[in-house]
Write a protein that holds these residues in place. Structure first.
Motif, PDB file in Angstrom:
ATOM      1  N   LEU A   1      35.236  45.659  31.775  1.00  0.00           N
ATOM      2  CA  LEU A   1      35.950  45.068  30.661  1.00  0.00           C
ATOM      3  C   LEU A   1      37.337  45.595  30.737  1.00  0.00           C
ATOM      4  O   LEU A   1      38.393  44.837  30.534  1.00  0.00           O
ATOM      5  N   ASP A   2      37.539  46.970  31.094  1.00  0.00           N
ATOM      6  CA  ASP A   2      38.783  47.600  30.950  1.00  0.00           C
ATOM      7  C   ASP A   2      39.536  47.198  32.115  1.00  0.00           C
ATOM      8  O   ASP A   2      40.969  47.091  31.964  1.00  0.00           O
ATOM      9  N   PHE A   3      39.139  46.767  33.208  1.00  0.00           N
ATOM     10  CA  PHE A   3      39.833  46.271  34.279  1.00  0.00           C
ATOM     11  C   PHE A   3      40.333  44.917  34.264  1.00  0.00           C
ATOM     12  O   PHE A   3      41.370  44.574  34.681  1.00  0.00           O
TER      13      PHE A   3
ATOM     14  N   VAL B   1      46.503  44.305  33.375  1.00  0.00           N
ATOM     15  CA  VAL B   1      46.085  45.527  34.497  1.00  0.00           C
ATOM     16  C   VAL B   1      46.100  44.972  35.915  1.00  0.00           C
ATOM     17  O   VAL B   1      46.795  45.663  36.635  1.00  0.00           O
ATOM     18  N   ILE B   2      45.733  43.646  36.047  1.00  0.00           N
ATOM     19  CA  ILE B   2      45.665  43.066  37.450  1.00  0.00           C
ATOM     20  C   ILE B   2      47.273  43.014  38.060  1.00  0.00           C
ATOM     21  O   ILE B   2      47.197  42.705  39.491  1.00  0.00           O
ATOM     22  N   LEU B   3      47.872  43.153  37.379  1.00  0.00           N
ATOM     23  CA  LEU B   3      49.575  43.224  37.859  1.00  0.00           C
ATOM     24  C   LEU B   3      50.053  44.490  38.227  1.00  0.00           C
ATOM     25  O   LEU B   3      51.287  44.702  38.588  1.00  0.00           O
ATOM     26  N   ASP B   4      49.618  45.556  37.978  1.00  0.00           N
ATOM     27  CA  ASP B   4      49.720  46.812  38.023  1.00  0.00           C
ATOM     28  C   ASP B   4      48.829  47.776  38.966  1.00  0.00           C
ATOM     29  O   ASP B   4      47.726  48.057  38.902  1.00  0.00           O
ATOM     30  N   LYS B   5      49.617  47.808  40.292  1.00  0.00           N
ATOM     31  CA  LYS B   5      48.871  48.472  41.240  1.00  0.00           C
ATOM     32  C   LYS B   5      48.410  49.743  40.989  1.00  0.00           C
ATOM     33  O   LYS B   5      47.418  50.059  41.393  1.00  0.00           O
ATOM     34  N   ASN B   6      49.233  50.694  40.337  1.00  0.00           N
ATOM     35  CA  ASN B   6      48.858  51.983  39.837  1.00  0.00           C
ATOM     36  C   ASN B   6      47.450  52.027  39.123  1.00  0.00           C
ATOM     37  O   ASN B   6      46.704  52.667  39.239  1.00  0.00           O
ATOM     38  N   ALA B   7      47.582  51.103  38.138  1.00  0.00           N
ATOM     39  CA  ALA B   7      46.465  50.765  37.191  1.00  0.00           C
ATOM     40  C   ALA B   7      45.349  50.363  37.998  1.00  0.00           C
ATOM     41  O   ALA B   7      44.177  50.874  37.623  1.00  0.00           O
ATOM     42  N   VAL B   8      45.390  49.339  38.867  1.00  0.00           N
ATOM     43  CA  VAL B   8      44.156  48.909  39.652  1.00  0.00           C
ATOM     44  C   VAL B   8      43.718  49.986  40.265  1.00  0.00           C
ATOM     45  O   VAL B   8      42.390  50.092  40.443  1.00  0.00           O
TER      46      VAL B   8
ATOM     47  N   LEU C   1      39.561  51.349  41.336  1.00  0.00           N
ATOM     48  CA  LEU C   1      38.923  51.099  42.822  1.00  0.00           C
ATOM     49  C   LEU C   1      38.314  52.339  43.294  1.00  0.00           C
ATOM     50  O   LEU C   1      38.931  53.221  43.603  1.00  0.00           O
ATOM     51  N   HIS C   2      37.043  52.102  43.607  1.00  0.00           N
ATOM     52  CA  HIS C   2      36.473  53.072  44.790  1.00  0.00           C
ATOM     53  C   HIS C   2      37.340  53.052  46.155  1.00  0.00           C
ATOM     54  O   HIS C   2      37.543  51.914  46.557  1.00  0.00           O
ATOM     55  N   PRO C   3      37.298  54.267  46.648  1.00  0.00           N
ATOM     56  CA  PRO C   3      37.807  54.126  47.837  1.00  0.00           C
ATOM     57  C   PRO C   3      37.455  53.532  48.825  1.00  0.00           C
ATOM     58  O   PRO C   3      38.039  52.882  49.907  1.00  0.00           O
ATOM     59  N   GLU C   4      36.040  53.030  48.916  1.00  0.00           N
ATOM     60  CA  GLU C   4      35.268  52.325  49.977  1.00  0.00           C
ATOM     61  C   GLU C   4      35.041  50.863  49.279  1.00  0.00           C
ATOM     62  O   GLU C   4      34.110  50.297  49.734  1.00  0.00           O
ATOM     63  N   ILE C   5      35.808  50.276  48.572  1.00  0.00           N
ATOM     64  CA  ILE C   5      35.586  49.061  47.897  1.00  0.00           C
ATOM     65  C   ILE C   5      35.547  48.155  48.863  1.00  0.00           C
ATOM     66  O   ILE C   5      36.455  47.896  49.723  1.00  0.00           O
ATOM     67  N   THR C   6      34.848  46.920  48.787  1.00  0.00           N
ATOM     68  CA  THR C   6      34.904  45.649  49.355  1.00  0.00           C
ATOM     69  C   THR C   6      34.309  44.404  48.350  1.00  0.00           C
ATOM     70  O   THR C   6      33.770  44.843  47.367  1.00  0.00           O
ATOM     71  N   ILE C   7      35.325  43.371  48.658  1.00  0.00           N
ATOM     72  CA  ILE C   7      35.064  42.196  47.942  1.00  0.00           C
ATOM     73  C   ILE C   7      34.644  41.116  48.908  1.00  0.00           C
ATOM     74  O   ILE C   7      35.528  40.949  49.894  1.00  0.00           O
ATOM     75  N   ASP C   8      33.718  40.394  48.896  1.00  0.00           N
ATOM     76  CA  ASP C   8      33.335  39.356  49.524  1.00  0.00           C
ATOM     77  C   ASP C   8      33.574  38.039  48.651  1.00  0.00           C
ATOM     78  O   ASP C   8      32.925  37.879  47.570  1.00  0.00           O
ATOM     79  N   TRP C   9      34.569  37.117  48.944  1.00  0.00           N
ATOM     80  CA  TRP C   9      35.264  36.296  48.183  1.00  0.00           C
ATOM     81  C   TRP C   9      35.169  34.832  48.584  1.00  0.00           C
ATOM     82  O   TRP C   9      35.708  34.557  49.699  1.00  0.00           O
ATOM     83  N   ASN C  10      34.362  34.165  48.025  1.00  0.00           N
ATOM     84  CA  ASN C  10      34.229  32.596  48.393  1.00  0.00           C
ATOM     85  C   ASN C  10      35.336  32.055  47.414  1.00  0.00           C
ATOM     86  O   ASN C  10      34.955  31.808  46.202  1.00  0.00           O
TER      87      ASN C  10
END
Length: 120
Positions: free
Chosen positions: A8-10, A15-22, A26-35
């Motif tokens: 919810l905070d994310f 927030v999604i437009l602010d790279k420092n906030a993002v 994010l976990h350093p090893e994050i992955t997103i599989d996006w369809n």
């Protein structure tokens, strides 16, 4: 903090437009599989930050309207619509796309995402 609260905070406005906030989410090893309607994309930490930088160049505002959110342990499913205001048309809010994502949370950060989207 519970997994649902992290998600919810994310998705709070802008927030999604602010790279420092993002980066804080994010976990350093994050992955997103996006369809998406354009095909399959797999993204890592650096890819996500580049996407945020590109979005912040095109959009002045970002608003997420969540219709469903379900938490089970460290996994959160969320269905939402993403609205933006463009630099070219600052007065009009437009629907960018509809999303459904399942997030796995690790160490209090977004770790694995499985996302589907469709343009409006």
């Amino acid at each position: 903090m519970h997994a649902k609260e992290i998600v919810l905070d994310f998705y709070k406005s802008d927030v999604i437009l602010d790279k420092n906030a993002v980066k804080e989410f994010l976990h350093p090893e994050i992955t997103i599989d996006w369809n998406s309607s354009k095909g399959f994309i797999q993204m890592n930490f650096d890819d996500i930050i580049r996407l945020v930088e590109e979005m912040s160049k095109a959009y002045l505002r970002s608003k997420i309207k969540i219709s469903h959110i379900i938490e089970e342990g460290d996994t959160v499913s969320v269905r939402f619509s993403h609205f933006v205001k463009t630099i070219e048309n600052q007065r009009e809010e437009m629907l960018l796309a509809h999303f459904f994502v399942i997030w796995e949370i690790k160490e209090g950060k977004l770790f694995k995402g499985f996302q589907m989207s469709q343009f409006s």
